[in-house]
Design an enzyme around this catalytic site. Structure first.
Site, short mmCIF file in Angstrom:
data_model
loop_
_atom_site.label_atom_id
_atom_site.label_comp_id
_atom_site.label_asym_id
_atom_site.label_seq_id
_atom_site.Cartn_x
_atom_site.Cartn_y
_atom_site.Cartn_z
N LYS A 45 0.82 -1.22 0.00
CA LYS A 45 0.00 0.00 0.00
C LYS A 45 0.85 1.27 0.00
CE LYS A 45 -4.41 -1.88 1.28
NZ LYS A 45 -5.41 -2.17 2.28
N ARG A 100 -3.57 -10.28 4.50
CA ARG A 100 -4.03 -10.28 3.10
C ARG A 100 -2.90 -9.68 2.25
NH1 ARG A 100 -6.29 -6.68 -0.45
NH2 ARG A 100 -7.94 -7.47 -1.81
N1 HH2 Z 1 -7.50 -3.73 0.72
C1 HH2 Z 1 -7.84 -3.68 -0.58
C2 HH2 Z 1 -8.97 -4.39 -1.04
N2 HH2 Z 1 -9.70 -5.14 -0.20
N3 HH2 Z 1 -10.11 -5.97 1.95
C3 HH2 Z 1 -9.80 -6.02 3.25
N4 HH2 Z 1 -10.53 -6.76 4.09
N5 HH2 Z 1 -8.73 -5.33 3.76
C4 HH2 Z 1 -7.94 -4.55 2.98
O1 HH2 Z 1 -6.99 -3.92 3.50
C5 HH2 Z 1 -8.25 -4.48 1.58
C6 HH2 Z 1 -9.37 -5.20 1.10
C7 HH2 Z 1 -7.02 -2.89 -1.53
O2 HH2 Z 1 -5.98 -3.67 -2.08
P1 HH2 Z 1 -6.05 -4.37 -3.51
O3 HH2 Z 1 -7.19 -5.33 -3.59
O4 HH2 Z 1 -4.74 -4.94 -3.85
O5 HH2 Z 1 -6.26 -3.15 -4.51
P2 HH2 Z 1 -7.49 -2.63 -5.37
O6 HH2 Z 1 -8.56 -2.21 -4.42
O7 HH2 Z 1 -6.93 -1.49 -6.17
O8 HH2 Z 1 -7.96 -3.77 -6.25
#
Ligand code: HH2
Length: 283
Positions: free
Chosen positions: A228, A263
């Site tokens: 992040k 995660r």
């Molecule tokens: N972070 C993201 C998405 N979903 N869910 C939970 N429970 N906790 C988190 O910290 C979290 C999440 C964001 O990361 P990512 O899926 O890699 O990115 P994007 O939202 O751009 O797809």
């Protein structure tokens, strides 16, 4: 460290074993625009290949999402999310028995994912839609309740808290109680402070420094720090893929503090980090 009443969580679609401590959830974004892996696994065949790789690398859960929720992102319709995630979930469920979680706050998407074989709901709005809670309760699915201030489109514009740790924890405890009242099994509720979701660098650091307070709540904790932007701010690494060591620091800290699930995008690397933390704890 917090010890929970039960180390093994079982339900019709899966089993999670926390007897050795923290487990790793692999992130699988079937999106064209996710902040770190956008477009890489938008093609269903590539996404399935990635999911299989993560399972082979030691992921205990695979979190499939069809909508980026990065700061400034716009929402994606339920139909489009379903089109993206369902073929991938179906294919993965045929090939592996690692539980699949669906990263969505739309109950239609969660329902379609469940029908395709998913066994867990990851809701960044902490069950704001009651239909999501009903679905989880009806099918006895574990749920992740995440805290977010505002919505992805605007959440990073001046986030403010009286006391970020207390405010976020109280919100999550209230949502967890609501989930229990809706019939969701307490031991299948995971709380997540939502790193980067309506939080400044300082807010993220305070939440991580106080993660033991979330663990002490009695609910299992999930945390998503992987690659992040706060890690980029601290290390000067612009490219999310260069933030693996920074991520490792947070994963080690969280695993040592009793967090149940991390995660992450880099499953093989973080499985090693968690393994070393566990060995130290056991020694
Ligand atoms: N972070 C993201 C998405 N979903 N869910 C939970 N429970 N906790 C988190 O910290 C979290 C999440 C964001 O990361 P990512 O899926 O890699 O990115 P994007 O939202 O751009 O797809």
């Amino acid at each position: 460290m917090k010890s929970y009443a039960e180390n093994i969580i079982e339900w019709p679609r899966g089993r999670l074993d926390f007897s050795a401590g923290c487990i790793v959830m692999g992130v699988l974004n079937v999106t064209p625009d996710s902040f770190s892996d956008g477009g890489w696994f938008f093609d269903a065949a590539k996404a399935v290949e990635r999911g299989l790789r993560m399972a082979a690398d030691g992921a205990a859960i695979i979190d499939v999402g069809g909508e980026s929720t990065r700061p400034g992102s716009a929402s994606v319709s339920a139909d489009e999310q379903i089109k993206r995630v369902v073929p991938v979930i179906k294919a993965l469920c045929k090939k592996i028995d690692v539980p699949i979680s669906i990263d969505t706050y739309k109950h239609e998407v969660a329902k379609a994912a469940l029908e395709a074989g998913a066994g867990m709901i990851n809701d960044i709005t902490a069950l704001s839609d009651e239909r999501m809670a009903e679905l989880a309760a009806k099918h006895d699915m574990p749920v992740v309740l995440m805290h977010m201030q505002g919505r992805p489109a605007t959440m990073q514009i001046e986030p403010k808290y009286d006391n970020v740790v207390n405010d976020v924890l109280q919100f999550l405890l209230e949502r967890a109680r609501r989930a229990e009242n809706a019939g969701i099994d307490r031991k299948k509720i995971f709380i997540d402070p939502g790193i980067g979701f309506g939080k400044t660098l300082e807010h993220n650091l305070l939440l991580l420094r106080n993660i033991d307070k979330f663990v002490a709540s009695g609910y299992r904790v999930l945390i998503g720090t992987s690659r992040k932007s706060f890690i980029g701010k601290l290390t000067g690494k612009e490219e999310p893929s260069e933030r693996i060591f920074g991520t490792a620091a947070t994963v080690a800290l969280c695993a040592a503090a009793g967090v149940s699930i991390v995660r992450v995008h880099d499953v093989a690397e973080m499985v090693d980090v968690v393994r070393v933390v566990k060995a130290i704890e056991k020694s």
